[in-house]
Scaffold this active site. Structure first.
Site, PDB file in Angstrom:
ATOM      1  NE  ARG A 176      -3.565  -2.555   0.209  1.00  0.00           N
ATOM      2  CZ  ARG A 176      -3.164  -3.690  -0.368  1.00  0.00           C
ATOM      3  NH1 ARG A 176      -2.055  -3.719  -1.072  1.00  0.00           N
ATOM      4  NH2 ARG A 176      -3.872  -4.779  -0.252  1.00  0.00           N
ATOM      5  CB  SER A 249      -9.257  -1.875   3.998  1.00  0.00           C
ATOM      6  OG  SER A 249     -10.062  -2.941   3.555  1.00  0.00           O
ATOM      7  CD  GLU A 345      -5.230  -0.212   3.211  1.00  0.00           C
ATOM      8  OE1 GLU A 345      -5.678   0.321   2.161  1.00  0.00           O
ATOM      9  OE2 GLU A 345      -5.348  -1.416   3.442  1.00  0.00           O
TER      10      GLU A 345
END
Length: 349
Positions: A176, A249, A345
């Protein structure tokens, strides 16, 4: 030539002063920008870079706003990337090379590639956001990461207007993560090229996908059937941002060394864990959050979604400070219980 870039054309952009950003971030957080510049071509961006005063204010690059937490009003210029275009560049013996403008909707682009007979992105179906944002975050889901289908991209350096091509090594992809995420405001991704494999093989190693396909009686699924399965799973687990504001998420799955994982498994045998190529283990952040008692729990106007502990949702009227407060509380509780620190994230602005 990049999608949306037409030599000699007039600037393809629109400037809005004191712009409301509430509808431009999927969390639905209230915030305003001093200036919002909608950019539909590289030419338009370069014209803006050459204008007086460009270097005097901060800049925020905004795609679909699906991986963003706005902490409040933004005093600089928000660049809304709306560069269109999608096409097959060439066919090679082992791959189709497909290009898309950074402003294209990611899910629409995935489904379009499948409709053209160019499979490979199906496991990344229904991820919100734009094509240009996908490599910045190195998006991934259900057994596949973008880097596995990446060819190259073009980005504009926002100080000089230089257009540069990046291969995977130059993007410095991580979990990520990418060089673009680590240098916010430096580059604007204009177009992305994907290497879609020939011959194609279904990626069904992720347990949820395998179960969904088995339930549908699909032992040898097509790429479209894998995409449909992923869409069904996501719709069951994740809230629609148009109905309940969220950024998908919210926490990364933490990666720990093998010894740390073994100690945790001795205390918590049910802890989901996934071996990594470097010998470390990836832990399921959602399981850790649920065990810490946060699933379905609210803190002010922001809550931990009742169907998926990894997702934080806006129950109504939330601001960036509310998101930061619950994210910190969850991370603190998980660390106190398991000795593992969760990282968000989304990018906090």
């Amino acid at each position: 030539m990049l999608p949306g870039s037409t030599p000699g054309a007039t600037a393809d952009a629109a400037l809005v002063l004191d712009a409301d950003l509430s509808a431009l971030n999927t969390f639905g957080l209230h915030a305003r920008a001093a200036r919002l510049l909608r950019v539909r071509s590289v030419d338009a961006l370069r014209a803006a870079i050459g204008a007086p005063g460009w270097s005097d204010t901060p800049r925020l690059v905004l795609g679909g706003g699906s991986n963003l937490v706005l902490g409040g009003d933004y005093a600089g210029t928000v660049l809304r990337v709306e560069i269109p275009g999608r096409r097959l560049l060439r066919t090679e013996a082992e791959a189709w090379i497909v290009e898309a403008g950074a402003g294209e909707d990611w899910h629409d682009f995935v489904r379009w590639t499948l409709a053209q007979g160019w499979p490979g992105l199906e496991n990344l179906s229904l991820i919100p956001g734009t094509v240009g944002a996908a490599p910045i975050q190195n998006i991934g889901a259900y057994g596949l990461e973008l880097v596995e289908r990446f060819d190259s991209l073009d980005a504009v350096e926002l100080d000089s207007g230089e257009l540069r091509s990046f291969d995977a090594a130059a993007c410095a992809f991580g979990y990520r993560d990418s060089v673009f995420k680590r240098n916010p405001g430096k580059w604007l991704v204009a177009a992305v090229r994907f290497r879609l494999p020939r011959p194609w093989r279904a990626v069904t190693r992720y347990a949820d996908v395998a179960r969904e396909l088995e339930a549908c009686g699909l032992a040898q699924p097509s790429a479209l059937e894998v995409s449909d399965a992923v869409i069904a799973i996501r719709r069951r687990k994740l809230p629609d941002p148009a109905v309940l504001g969220n950024a998908g998420s919210f926490f990364k799955n933490p990666v720990v060394d093998a010894a740390r994982c073994a100690r945790l498994l001795a205390a918590y045998p049910a802890l989901p864990h996934y071996p990594q190529a470097d010998g470390r283990e990836k832990l399921a952040a959602g399981w850790l959050i649920e065990q810490a008692g946060w699933k379905g729990r609210d803190l002010g106007p922001v809550g931990c979604y009742e169907r998926q502990a990894l997702v934080l949702v806006n129950r109504g009227g939330a601001r960036g400070a509310d998101v930061r407060r619950i994210a910190r509380a969850i991370a603190d509780d998980v660390e106190a219980r398991f000795g593992v620190r969760l990282e968000p994230e989304p990018v906090f602005v």
